[in-house]
Design an enzyme around this catalytic site. Structure first.
Site, PDB file in Angstrom:
ATOM      1  N   HIS A   1      -2.152 -10.417  -4.807  1.00  0.00           N
ATOM      2  CA  HIS A   1      -1.905 -11.689  -4.490  1.00  0.00           C
ATOM      3  C   HIS A   1      -2.837 -12.285  -5.398  1.00  0.00           C
ATOM      4  O   HIS A   1      -3.900 -11.964  -5.529  1.00  0.00           O
ATOM      5  CB  HIS A   1      -2.716 -12.140  -2.878  1.00  0.00           C
TER       6      HIS A   1
ATOM      7  N   ASP B   1       5.643 -12.282  -3.537  1.00  0.00           N
ATOM      8  CA  ASP B   1       5.425 -13.012  -4.723  1.00  0.00           C
ATOM      9  C   ASP B   1       5.690 -14.643  -4.195  1.00  0.00           C
ATOM     10  O   ASP B   1       5.739 -15.448  -5.270  1.00  0.00           O
ATOM     11  CB  ASP B   1       5.746 -12.852  -6.045  1.00  0.00           C
TER      12      ASP B   1
HETATM   13  P1  GDP Z   1       1.746 -13.382  -3.241  1.00  0.00           P
HETATM   14  O1  GDP Z   1       2.029 -12.112  -3.416  1.00  0.00           O
HETATM   15  O2  GDP Z   1       2.942 -14.073  -2.045  1.00  0.00           O
HETATM   16  O3  GDP Z   1       0.418 -13.855  -2.776  1.00  0.00           O
HETATM   17  O4  GDP Z   1       2.106 -14.227  -4.251  1.00  0.00           O
HETATM   18  P2  GDP Z   1       1.558 -13.826  -5.855  1.00  0.00           P
HETATM   19  O5  GDP Z   1       0.118 -14.294  -6.027  1.00  0.00           O
HETATM   20  O6  GDP Z   1       1.929 -12.864  -6.341  1.00  0.00           O
HETATM   21  O7  GDP Z   1       2.353 -15.139  -6.804  1.00  0.00           O
HETATM   22  C1  GDP Z   1       2.218 -16.466  -6.671  1.00  0.00           C
HETATM   23  C2  GDP Z   1       1.898 -16.986  -7.865  1.00  0.00           C
HETATM   24  O8  GDP Z   1       1.862 -18.522  -7.705  1.00  0.00           O
HETATM   25  C3  GDP Z   1       0.055 -16.792  -8.274  1.00  0.00           C
HETATM   26  O9  GDP Z   1      -0.082 -16.916  -9.654  1.00  0.00           O
HETATM   27  C4  GDP Z   1      -0.485 -18.004  -7.552  1.00  0.00           C
HETATM   28  O10 GDP Z   1      -1.482 -18.599  -8.087  1.00  0.00           O
HETATM   29  C5  GDP Z   1       0.759 -19.196  -7.848  1.00  0.00           C
HETATM   30  N1  GDP Z   1       0.717 -20.158  -7.055  1.00  0.00           N
HETATM   31  C6  GDP Z   1       0.669 -20.200  -5.554  1.00  0.00           C
HETATM   32  N2  GDP Z   1       1.239 -21.500  -5.048  1.00  0.00           N
HETATM   33  C7  GDP Z   1       1.350 -22.239  -6.168  1.00  0.00           C
HETATM   34  C8  GDP Z   1       2.122 -23.694  -6.359  1.00  0.00           C
HETATM   35  O11 GDP Z   1       1.919 -24.404  -5.195  1.00  0.00           O
HETATM   36  N3  GDP Z   1       2.103 -23.680  -7.622  1.00  0.00           N
HETATM   37  C9  GDP Z   1       1.994 -23.212  -8.689  1.00  0.00           C
HETATM   38  N4  GDP Z   1       1.992 -23.774  -9.910  1.00  0.00           N
HETATM   39  N5  GDP Z   1       1.493 -22.007  -8.571  1.00  0.00           N
HETATM   40  C10 GDP Z   1       1.139 -21.388  -7.318  1.00  0.00           C
END
Ligand code: GDP
Length: 426
Positions: free
Chosen positions: A40, A12
Site C-alpha cells: 500500500h 492496487d
Molecule cells: P493499494 O494496494 O490499494 O493501497 O494501492 P497501491 O498503493 O498499490 O496503488 C495506488 C497508487 O495510486 C499509489 O501509488 C497511490 O499513492 C496512488 N494513488 C492513490 N489514490 C490516488 C489518486 O487519487 N490519484 C493519484 N494520482 N494517485 C493515487
C-alpha cells in the site's frame, strides 16, 4: 462501528491512501488477510511509504494497529518494517499481533520460488513472498501458530514432523538443500523473542473495543477479483480478499461490519497472469502506465510494470456486489485528464452473446470487451475540493460509472495525498 475498506478490482486501487485518510477518525486498524505480498502506497507528512505488512493506520499516534489471525505473518519482515518507519521519524506505532496468526516460515519463501521455477511459463505470477505455500500449510494443518512459539515441547515436536515432510519434497521434487530441524528451531526462537512484545488475544481485545463503541477499520489487501472463491481462479491470491472474511480474519461477529467501502479505480490495472478483458497494449498502455497512480503503475512490492486497461464496469459491478459494498470510492481519477475520450467496458461478448454478468474463468477467457466512449475533460482536476467544481465531462464519467456499478460513489480521490479527496452526498 466497524468499517471494511476493500478493493473492488484486482488490487492496487488505492486502499492504502483511503485507509490512511479514514484512520484519522479511527481507533483501531486491522489487517485481516494476505501477507507482505502486496504493498500500500501512502503519502503523508512523514514522506512516501510503501507498507507491505503493517496496517495503513500506523502513522497516527492515537491508533492501534493490529495484525489479525487471518494474516500470513512474516515476523522479521514486520519487525523491519516497523523499524524503517521509526528510522524515518514516524512515532513508534502501537502494534498488536494475534496469538492465533500463523507464521510465514523461511521455507515458504523458498517453496514459492522453487514452485514458480518448476512451473516456468505456466506460473501464476507469484510475488514469491511465500503466501501460497503458507496458506496451503495452514489448511493442511501443518502451519505454526504464534501461540505455539511459546510452548517449547509442542514446537520441537512439530518442527521435526514438518521438516520430515518438507525435506521429501525438497529432495525429490525440487532437488534443493534440505532443512535442518535444529536450525529451524533456532530461527523460531528468534521469531518468538521478536514477536513477544506484541502478542495479544485479538478477538477478545476487539470484543471489548466494539462494546466500548470504538471506531474500527478492517483493511483489505488486493481486490474482489483476486479472491480464491469469487475471483478469477486460479489466478487469484491464497486468502479471501472480501469484507466478509474480515470477520474471520480479525475475529469479530460478521454483523458488526456496518460499512463496506469498496475502493474502485477510475481505470483498470492488474498484476500477474489471468484474463483481463479491458486490457490495452502498446503506446496507449505505456502512456496510462507512466501517468498512472503516483509516479507510474509499477508494483509496490516487486517493481513489475502493471497491466493496464480501461474501466471495466462488468468486473467492477461484480466486484462491488461480491464485497457487499455499501459505498464506493473512485480513485486516481486525476490521471485521466489527458484523454480525448474514455472507453468504458460495459459488457462482455462471449460466444456472440453480450452479457453484463461477470462469468467464471473458463468463459472469461473468451470474453471480448464492449465499449461505450465518453468524452474527456482535458484538464487537471487536482486541487478541486467540491464535486460541483469538477468539469462536467468528469462528473458525467463518475455518474456513468456509478450507474453501471450500482453502488453510490461517496468519495472521489483526485490525487495521492491524504487531503486530495472530494466528498459527495454527505
Ligand atoms: P493499494 O494496494 O490499494 O493501497 O494501492 P497501491 O498503493 O498499490 O496503488 C495506488 C497508487 O495510486 C499509489 O501509488 C497511490 O499513492 C496512488 N494513488 C492513490 N489514490 C490516488 C489518486 O487519487 N490519484 C493519484 N494520482 N494517485 C493515487
Amino acid at each position: 462501528m466497524v468499517r471494511a475498506i476493500v478493493g473492488a478490482n484486482w488490487g492496487d486501487e488505492g486502499k492504502g491512501k483511503i485507509t490512511d485518510m479514514l484512520a484519522k477518525e479511527s481507533d483501531i486498524i486491522i489487517r485481516f488477510q494476505g501477507g507482505s505480498n502486496a504493498g500500500h502506497t501512502i503519502i503523508n507528512e512523514y514522506g512516501k511509504f510503501a507498507l507491505h505488512l503493517l496496517p495503513s493506520g500506523v502513522f497516527y499516534s492515537h491508533t492501534t494497529s493490529i495484525i489479525g489471525n487471518g494474516v500470513a505473518l512474516n515476523i522479521p519482515y514486520l519487525v523491519n518494517e516497523l523499524q524503517s518507519l521509526v528510522d524515518r521519524g514516524v512515532p513508534k506505532p502501537r502494534i498488536l499481533v494475534s496469538d492465533r496468526a500463523q507464521i510465514l516460515m523461511p521455507y515458504h519463501v523458498l517453496f514459492d520460488t522453487y514452485e514458480e521455477a518448476r512451473l516456468a511459463g505456466k506460473s501464476f505470477g507469484s510475488t514469491k513472498s511465500g503466501i501460497a505455500p503458507f496458506y496451503s500449510d495452514k489448511y493442511a494443518k501443518i502451519g505454526f501458530q504464534v501461540s505455539e512459539l511459546f510452548d517449547e515441547e509442542t514446537l520441537k515436536e512439530k518442527v521435526n514432523r514438518v521438516c520430515e515432510l518438507k525435506n521429501v519434497m525438497l529432495e525429490h521434487l525440487y532437488h534443493q538443500p534440505k532443512i535442518d530441524p535444529a536450525e529451524l528451531l533456532n530461527t523460531l526462537h528468534e521469531y518468538r523473542d521478536m514477536i513477544a512484545p506484541y502478542v495479544c488475544d485479538v478477538s477478545a481485545y476487539l470484543a471489548e473495543a466494539i462494546r466500548e463503541g470504538k471506531n474500527i477499520l478492517l483493511e483489505g489487501q488486493l481486490g474482489s477479483l483476486k479472491d480464491p472463491d469469487h475471483g478469477i481462479y486460479p489466478m487469484v491470491t491464497s486468502s479471501s480478499t472480501l469484507a466478509a472474511f474480515g470477520a474471520i480474519g480479525a475475529g469479530i461477529p460478521p454483523y458488526e461490519i456496518k460499512n463496506i467501502t469498496a475502493v474502485v479505480k477510475a481505470y483498470s490495472s492488474a498484476v500477474g497472469a489471468g484474463a483481463f478483458v479491458s486490457e490495452i497494449f502498446g503506446d496507449e498502455a505505456d502512456e496510462l502506465r507512466r501517468r498512472g497512480g503516483d509516479g507510474g503503475e509499477f508494483g509496490a512490492t516487486t517493481g513489475r510494470p502493471r497491466r493496464m486497461g480501461w474501466f471495466d464496469a462488468v468486473a467492477t459491478r461484480y466486484g462491488c456486489r461480491i464485497q457487499g459494498a455499501t459505498e464506493a470510492v473512485l480513485t486516481v481519477l486525476d490521471v485521466l485528464g489527458y484523454l480525448d475520450e474514455l472507453p468504458v467496458c460495459v459488457g462482455y461478448e462471449i460466444d456472440g452473446v453480450v452479457t453484463k454478468d461477470f462469468p467464471t474463468t473458463v468463459k472469461l477467457e473468451k470474453a471480448k470487451p464492449v465499449y461505450v466512449k465518453l468524452p474527456g475533460w482535458k484538464c487537471e482536476i487536482r486541487g478541486i475540493k467540491n464535486y460541483e467544481d469538477l468539469p462536467e465531462n468528469c462528473r458525467n464519467y463518475i455518474e456513468f460509472i456509478e450507474k453501471e456499478i450500482g453502488t453510490p460513489i461517496t468519495m472521489v480521490s483526485n490525487g495521492p495525498g491524504r487531503d486530495e479527496i472530494i466528498y459527495r452526498n454527505r
